[in-house]
Design a protein around this motif. Sequence first.
Motif, PDB file in Angstrom:
ATOM      1  N   UNK A   1     -86.462 -56.863   4.975  1.00 27.13           N
ATOM      2  CA  UNK A   1     -86.244 -57.154   6.392  1.00 27.13           C
ATOM      3  C   UNK A   1     -84.849 -56.720   6.830  1.00 27.13           C
ATOM      4  N   UNK A   2     -83.847 -57.019   5.977  1.00 28.48           N
ATOM      5  CA  UNK A   2     -82.469 -56.671   6.322  1.00 28.48           C
ATOM      6  C   UNK A   2     -82.244 -55.163   6.268  1.00 28.48           C
ATOM      7  N   UNK A   3     -82.823 -54.506   5.268  1.00 27.94           N
ATOM      8  CA  UNK A   3     -82.663 -53.056   5.171  1.00 27.94           C
ATOM      9  C   UNK A   3     -83.341 -52.358   6.342  1.00 27.94           C
ATOM     10  N   UNK A   4     -84.482 -52.847   6.740  1.00 26.52           N
ATOM     11  CA  UNK A   4     -85.182 -52.290   7.896  1.00 26.52           C
ATOM     12  C   UNK A   4     -84.313 -52.377   9.147  1.00 26.52           C
ATOM     13  N   UNK A   5     -83.682 -53.531   9.342  1.00 23.38           N
ATOM     14  CA  UNK A   5     -82.798 -53.712  10.493  1.00 23.38           C
ATOM     15  C   UNK A   5     -81.601 -52.768  10.405  1.00 23.38           C
ATOM     16  N   UNK A   6     -80.984 -52.687   9.216  1.00 23.72           N
ATOM     17  CA  UNK A   6     -79.779 -51.869   9.045  1.00 23.72           C
ATOM     18  C   UNK A   6     -80.042 -50.404   9.371  1.00 23.72           C
ATOM     19  N   UNK A   7     -81.100 -49.848   8.797  1.00 18.82           N
ATOM     20  CA  UNK A   7     -81.398 -48.429   9.009  1.00 18.82           C
ATOM     21  C   UNK A   7     -81.722 -48.153  10.474  1.00 18.82           C
ATOM     22  N   UNK A   8     -82.499 -49.026  11.079  1.00 20.67           N
ATOM     23  CA  UNK A   8     -82.970 -48.771  12.447  1.00 20.67           C
ATOM     24  C   UNK A   8     -81.938 -49.097  13.523  1.00 20.67           C
ATOM     25  N   UNK A   9     -80.701 -49.470  13.121  1.00 18.35           N
ATOM     26  CA  UNK A   9     -79.636 -49.622  14.133  1.00 18.35           C
ATOM     27  C   UNK A   9     -79.083 -48.255  14.548  1.00 18.35           C
TER      28      UNK A   9
END
Length: 347
Positions: free
Chosen positions: A147-155
């Motif tokens: 969940x956190x990696x998904x958020x990080x990349x998609x910023x």
Amino acid sequence: MSSLCTLYPRIPQTLLREHYRCDPLIIGFCSKQFYNGELIPMKKSEGEFTPVRVVRTVKGNHARGTVNFRQVETITKEIIPALEERFTDIGIIAPYNNQVNALHEALETMGRCYAIATVHKFQGREDDAIVLSTVDNQVKEFTDDPHLLNVAVSRARRQFTLVVSADEQPDSNIRDLIDYIEYYQGKSVESEISSIFDFLYDDYTQDLLNFYKTHKRVSVYDSENLTYWAIRDTIKEQGYAHLGILMHYPMRHLVTEASPLSKEQRTYASHPWTHVDFLIFDKVTHKAKMAIEVDGTQYHKSGTEQSRRDIMKDSILASINLPLLRLRTDGSQEREVIRRVLENAIH
């Protein structure tokens, strides 16, 4: 949303498939890794630069708990200057607050001000370029949270940079991201930020043995041997033939009766074991020019008895106006630092 879905597993869900924020290669990873390939990128790639890339630090266990100064220096000295040529809207994400604070401090000394935060605090915002510092030598479960990696990349709207250790990563989301980027963009970028103390890591055992084939030992400590020859080489390269080096020079020989010291400072300085690791002096005038200390990260950790002695030593040298350079064994670019400080000390 994941918390709500856990509480109400039968609640209806709708995926908004059309994605307008990120470059197709950036959101392409999130789509394949986390959304079964169902996201439809609606933004066209600009094609002017690499939208995704991996930057690897040089070999070595550079992480110290939840901070990795080698990644900090790689980001601030290599990645940010390159990004600034194209973007003004840059954000930096790290999994741990200690790394966030270290990045803030490093960029402030450079006169830079960018949004730097953990992934949790970055949710809801976006930037043209995003840099993600993984910190860990080998990725851990906390950093690898999907969940956190998904958020990080998609910023990232236009460019995403992943900063990792040179270590081979275990099977993980981060490993999949590295493989994804290398598949589309080729080899990782190798950082050029290095340190004389990298030889202390197991990965460099043979390099250290080769070093001793051409450099004699002057100390029982590898860190001091590496520092001595870095100082000596710098003095030679700069043409400072009038300068000499003394090791473990007693502090009592640096102070005089006229030195403006407190009773506590004078007692400490007069102790027979109190010394500076290296003293650079003028061989003609015999005047001390500069002191250099080598600080092992564990032994000189903040709050320890040794760190309190360090503070005392710093105050004494400041009182007698002798420049001091502390070289941390988790630092980098020591030769350049020695050259710069030495140049200021003798002019």
